[in-house]
Design a protein around this motif. Structure first.
Motif, mmCIF file in Angstrom:
data_model
loop_
_atom_site.group_PDB
_atom_site.id
_atom_site.type_symbol
_atom_site.label_atom_id
_atom_site.label_comp_id
_atom_site.label_asym_id
_atom_site.label_seq_id
_atom_site.Cartn_x
_atom_site.Cartn_y
_atom_site.Cartn_z
ATOM 1 N N SER A 183 0.820 -1.206 0.000
ATOM 2 C CA SER A 183 0.000 0.000 0.000
ATOM 3 C C SER A 183 0.857 1.260 0.000
ATOM 4 C CB SER A 183 -0.946 0.003 1.203
ATOM 5 O OG SER A 183 -0.238 0.135 2.410
ATOM 6 N N ARG A 231 -5.359 4.694 -1.990
ATOM 7 C CA ARG A 231 -5.424 3.427 -1.252
ATOM 8 C C ARG A 231 -6.821 2.823 -1.214
ATOM 9 N NH1 ARG A 231 -1.604 3.996 4.174
ATOM 10 N NH2 ARG A 231 0.333 3.363 3.167
ATOM 11 N N SER A 232 -7.843 3.631 -1.285
ATOM 12 C CA SER A 232 -9.211 3.121 -1.123
ATOM 13 C C SER A 232 -9.595 2.135 -2.214
ATOM 14 C CB SER A 232 -10.211 4.276 -1.081
ATOM 15 O OG SER A 232 -10.178 5.015 -2.280
ATOM 16 N N ILE A 233 -8.916 2.197 -3.380
ATOM 17 C CA ILE A 233 -9.251 1.266 -4.456
ATOM 18 C C ILE A 233 -8.877 -0.173 -4.100
ATOM 19 C CG2 ILE A 233 -9.021 3.071 -6.209
ATOM 20 C CD1 ILE A 233 -6.292 1.892 -6.949
ATOM 21 N N ASP A 239 -16.030 3.070 -0.526
ATOM 22 C CA ASP A 239 -16.826 4.273 -0.791
ATOM 23 C C ASP A 239 -18.242 4.138 -0.261
ATOM 24 O OD1 ASP A 239 -14.689 5.555 -1.991
ATOM 25 O OD2 ASP A 239 -15.244 4.942 -4.016
#
Length: 309
Positions: A183, A231-233, A239
């Motif tokens: 990450s 990073r959220s992907i 989401d």
């Protein structure tokens, strides 16, 4: 034989916008670590869990911390540590920091508390370096200090304990793996000045809100324009969880550490528990097992639960 047993808590690092500088301790999950001071110089690591972590001290997060303490202080004594790990490695809830910080504090207690908190942070960072390749303290500091901490600097070490607002934390750990080293590699190497200024404003606002116990300001400041969008992907349904949690009344939240865990802050236990149900439901729908924790901010950090000194 001198012995001590510790309860070492999970931690949430970054607090959305404070990458590598902000962190907080929570009550659950936690590890248990039992230490014995030996008359001989060996370092013995025993794991009582199912994570198949190395027991060679030079390859173990707790072991390397004990080796560094032993070397630096020129000790003729060694240590035996038995680790009951409940904070899953790679969870984003400070698993490696718990082992490293617990080792530093446990050794210090057996040696008569000869190290300061900052010195314990210094030694514990060797464990984080082994785990992720980076000497960061945003999980270690709240583990050792308790509550919420600001890491102003790691060279030299300058840790600033902050207030711990009376807020509830909901954390979900979906059972997918996101390695800290991976990450970090996907992060951008440069950012725009516009993004930097916005991020600085959020960090300053969050610290001010925490210190003033200004809950609306805390909520407005929990925004990350640099790390989270990248990073959220890596985190399924991130989401959706964030959007629905905010709609339920969460102050804000985001990725816990490097993920995949997600945390949300709420003013009431009722809201925090509703968000916990939401998080579990979302992951159940896509057949991803998850563990959800509801906790207040932990003002103590590592706790001594048994000692014979």
């Amino acid at each position: 034989m001198k012995k001590i047993k510790l309860r070492v808590p999970a931690t949430v690092a970054n607090l959305v916008c404070g990458f590598d500088i902000l962190g907080m301790a929570i009550h659950e999950p936690y590890d248990e670590m039992e230490f014995k001071l030996l008359d001989t110089p060996e370092i013995i690591i025993k794991h009582k869990d199912s994570f198949d972590l190395p027991e060679d001290p030079s390859k173990n997060v707790a072991g390397i911390v004990l080796l560094k303490i032993q070397e630096n202080l020129q000790l003729t004594n060694g240590f035996e540590v038995t680790i009951h790990k409940h904070i899953k490695p790679g969870s984003g809830l400070g698993s490696s920091a718990a082992s490293a910080a617990g080792a530093a504090l446990g050794a210090n207690a057996l040696l008569g508390n000869i190290l300061s908190k900052d010195e314990m942070v210094h030694f514990a960072m060797f464990g984080e370096e082994l785990a992720s390749g980076v000497r960061h303290a945003d999980n270690i500091a709240p583990c050792i200090y308790g509550g919420i901490t600001l890491v102003k600097s790691t060279t030299p070490i300058d840790i600033i304990p902050l207030n711990a607002p009376d807020l509830f934390v909901t954390a979900v750990h979906p059972q997918v793996e996101v390695k800290t080293s991976d990450s970090r590699q996907i992060l951008k190497k440069s950012i725009s000045l516009k993004s930097a200024v916005e991020q600085w404003g959020n960090i300053a606002g969050l610290v001010a809100g925490i210190q003033k116990n200004d809950i609306p300001l805390i909520g407005r400041s929990l925004n990350d324009v640099i790390i989270e969008p990248v990073r959220s992907i890596l985190i399924p349904k991130f989401d959706e969880i964030k959007k629905e949690s905010l709609a339920m009344g969460a102050l804000g939240g985001g990725i816990s550490g490097s993920g995949p865990s997600i945390f949300m802050l709420s003013e009431t236990k009722e809201t925090a528990e509703k968000i916990a149900v939401l998080m579990k439901t979302i992951y159940d729908k896509i057949n991803i097992e998850s563990y959800v924790y509801v906790s207040k901010i932990n003002p103590i950090g590592i706790e001594v639960i048994e000692e014979n000194l």
